[in-house]
Scaffold this active site. Structure first.
Site, PDB file in Angstrom:
ATOM      1  N   ASP A  38       0.806  -1.228   0.000  1.00 50.57           N
ATOM      2  CA  ASP A  38       0.000   0.000   0.000  1.00 50.57           C
ATOM      3  C   ASP A  38       0.837   1.274   0.000  1.00 50.57           C
ATOM      4  O   ASP A  38       0.297   2.372   0.101  1.00 50.57           O
ATOM      5  CB  ASP A  38      -0.981   0.035   1.179  1.00 50.57           C
ATOM      6  CG  ASP A  38      -2.161   0.968   0.919  1.00 50.57           C
ATOM      7  OD1 ASP A  38      -2.650   0.997  -0.225  1.00 50.57           O
ATOM      8  OD2 ASP A  38      -2.578   1.683   1.852  1.00 50.57           O
ATOM      9  N   HIS A 130      -6.716  29.709   5.517  1.00 51.12           N
ATOM     10  CA  HIS A 130      -7.824  29.874   6.466  1.00 51.12           C
ATOM     11  C   HIS A 130      -7.593  31.024   7.427  1.00 51.12           C
ATOM     12  O   HIS A 130      -8.552  31.694   7.838  1.00 51.12           O
ATOM     13  CB  HIS A 130      -8.026  28.565   7.233  1.00 51.12           C
ATOM     14  CG  HIS A 130      -9.160  28.602   8.204  1.00 51.12           C
ATOM     15  ND1 HIS A 130     -10.474  28.749   7.812  1.00 51.12           N
ATOM     16  CD2 HIS A 130      -9.180  28.527   9.558  1.00 51.12           C
ATOM     17  CE1 HIS A 130     -11.254  28.751   8.877  1.00 51.12           C
ATOM     18  NE2 HIS A 130     -10.492  28.625   9.944  1.00 51.12           N
ATOM     19  N   ASP A 169     -18.434  35.031  10.564  1.00 51.33           N
ATOM     20  CA  ASP A 169     -17.838  35.210  11.889  1.00 51.33           C
ATOM     21  C   ASP A 169     -16.882  36.394  11.854  1.00 51.33           C
ATOM     22  O   ASP A 169     -16.529  36.906  10.780  1.00 51.33           O
ATOM     23  CB  ASP A 169     -17.121  33.950  12.354  1.00 51.33           C
ATOM     24  CG  ASP A 169     -16.098  33.457  11.344  1.00 51.33           C
ATOM     25  OD1 ASP A 169     -15.209  34.234  10.954  1.00 51.33           O
ATOM     26  OD2 ASP A 169     -16.203  32.293  10.921  1.00 51.33           O
ATOM     27  N   LYS A 192     -20.169  34.334  16.091  1.00 48.15           N
ATOM     28  CA  LYS A 192     -20.234  32.865  16.058  1.00 48.15           C
ATOM     29  C   LYS A 192     -19.471  32.247  17.209  1.00 48.15           C
ATOM     30  O   LYS A 192     -18.405  32.717  17.605  1.00 48.15           O
ATOM     31  CB  LYS A 192     -19.656  32.346  14.730  1.00 48.15           C
ATOM     32  CG  LYS A 192     -19.757  30.834  14.566  1.00 48.15           C
ATOM     33  CD  LYS A 192     -19.146  30.380  13.239  1.00 48.15           C
ATOM     34  CE  LYS A 192     -17.653  30.260  13.324  1.00 48.15           C
ATOM     35  NZ  LYS A 192     -17.072  29.636  12.115  1.00 48.15           N
TER      36      LYS A 192
END
Length: 312
Positions: A38, A130, A169, A192
């Site tokens: 794998d 982010h 938010d 939020k």
């Protein structure tokens, strides 16, 4: 363009091909094979020696598979005596793991940045991380683009006379304010509180949204729980219509269909930083291409021009 070699992993080859089309260079093939145990093996099937190598791979599901594939691509390019290795990360999934907000948890955003650097990356080209601090997790130069220009160009085609941009938010409020300035509209934000990955509460909306058309802007939409919670609060404030916009349209777990079914939602707009399968798409979805912006950034990095003009 001479002395440049562009490769793509399996995460989003369509975007890589579009970037190469804008650059006028070939997208070189990559062989990814799997051993009986794998483990993955990667072979870059074009000459890399002393060339400026760009590896395009967003970290999208299955994230761990695509991350290992990217690390092996970097290692292969380093072993092939590349002149410079730039990782093009249209979506950096681990950017959400950017702080220690509970005991004994990992900070994946920093760890994965270290892994990319240790594997041999000399530079990173990212889009809409982010949070701003993620930029500082990398020990190599980072060019951090955003998609506000593409999103704003799309929404300028609408009547914006009674429109307000709303951030879900306060953490995203600065980006929402920059987006609102591009559109010439006011801005509002939700208050939020997050309790878990898919459980949030928005107690209030800060700003005037009553009887207005709303554009909800977020950096990414995954399960859509935050956006649905915000839509419920906005309905209570008697808004006229809702349009949703984000850079990274992950739309996991049937989120796209749930959002499209929400009363008052007229349109959902995202970019192609992540692939959206045809069977997930809905009539209300519009996908904008960021390939021209990424291609221009690659061109400027390659010839040594400033990339800062693309940040504005």
């Amino acid at each position: 363009m001479r002395d440049i070699a562009v490769f793509s992993g399996t995460a989003h080859p369509e975007l890589a091909a579009e970037i190469c089309a804008h650059l006028g260079v070939p997208l070189h093939p990559v062989r990814v094979s799997r051993f009986a145990n794998d483990c993955l093996e990667v072979q870059l099937q074009a000459n890399c020696r002393e060339r400026d190598v760009f590896l395009i791979q967003p970290l999208v599901p299955p994230v761990q598979e695509h991350l290992v594939e990217l690390l092996l691509m970097i290692d292969a390019a380093r072993g092939a005596s590349s002149g410079r290795i730039t990782v093009v990360l249209p979506h950096y999934a681990y950017a959400r793991s950017d702080k220690k907000d509970a005991p004994r948890i990992s900070i994946g955003g920093r760890l994965v940045a270290d892994l990319l650097t240790s594997a041999g990356a000399n530079r990173v080209l990212a889009m809409t991380l982010h949070s701003p601090q993620v930029h500082g997790f990398f020990g190599v130069p980072v060019d951090h683009l955003h998609a506000l220009r593409e999103l704003a160009a799309h929404f300028r085609g609408h009547d914006l006379g009674n429109t307000v941009v709303v951030s879900p938010d306060l953490g995203n409020a600065k980006e929402a304010a920059a987006f609102a300035r591009r559109l010439g509209t006011p801005v509002a934000a939700g208050a939020k509180q997050r309790f878990s990955d898919d459980r949030v509460q928005i107690s209030a909306v800060i700003g005037d949204v009553v009887d207005r058309d709303v554009i909800v802007l977020d950096d990414e939409i995954a399960k859509g729980s935050t956006v649905i919670e915000l839509i419920e609060r906005l309905r209570e404030l008697r808004i006229r219509s809702i349009r949703l916009a984000c850079t990274h349209g992950l739309f996991s777990g049937g989120a796209l269909r749930r959002l499209a079914a929400q009363e008052g939602v007229l349109e959902i707009v995202c970019t192609n930083t992540v692939p959206i399968p045809a069977d997930k798409r809905v009539p209300k979805l519009t996908v904008l291409s960021v390939a021209p912006a990424l291609a221009e950034a690659v061109r400027r990095i390659h010839i040594g021009e400033s990339v800062s003009a693309l940040f504005t």
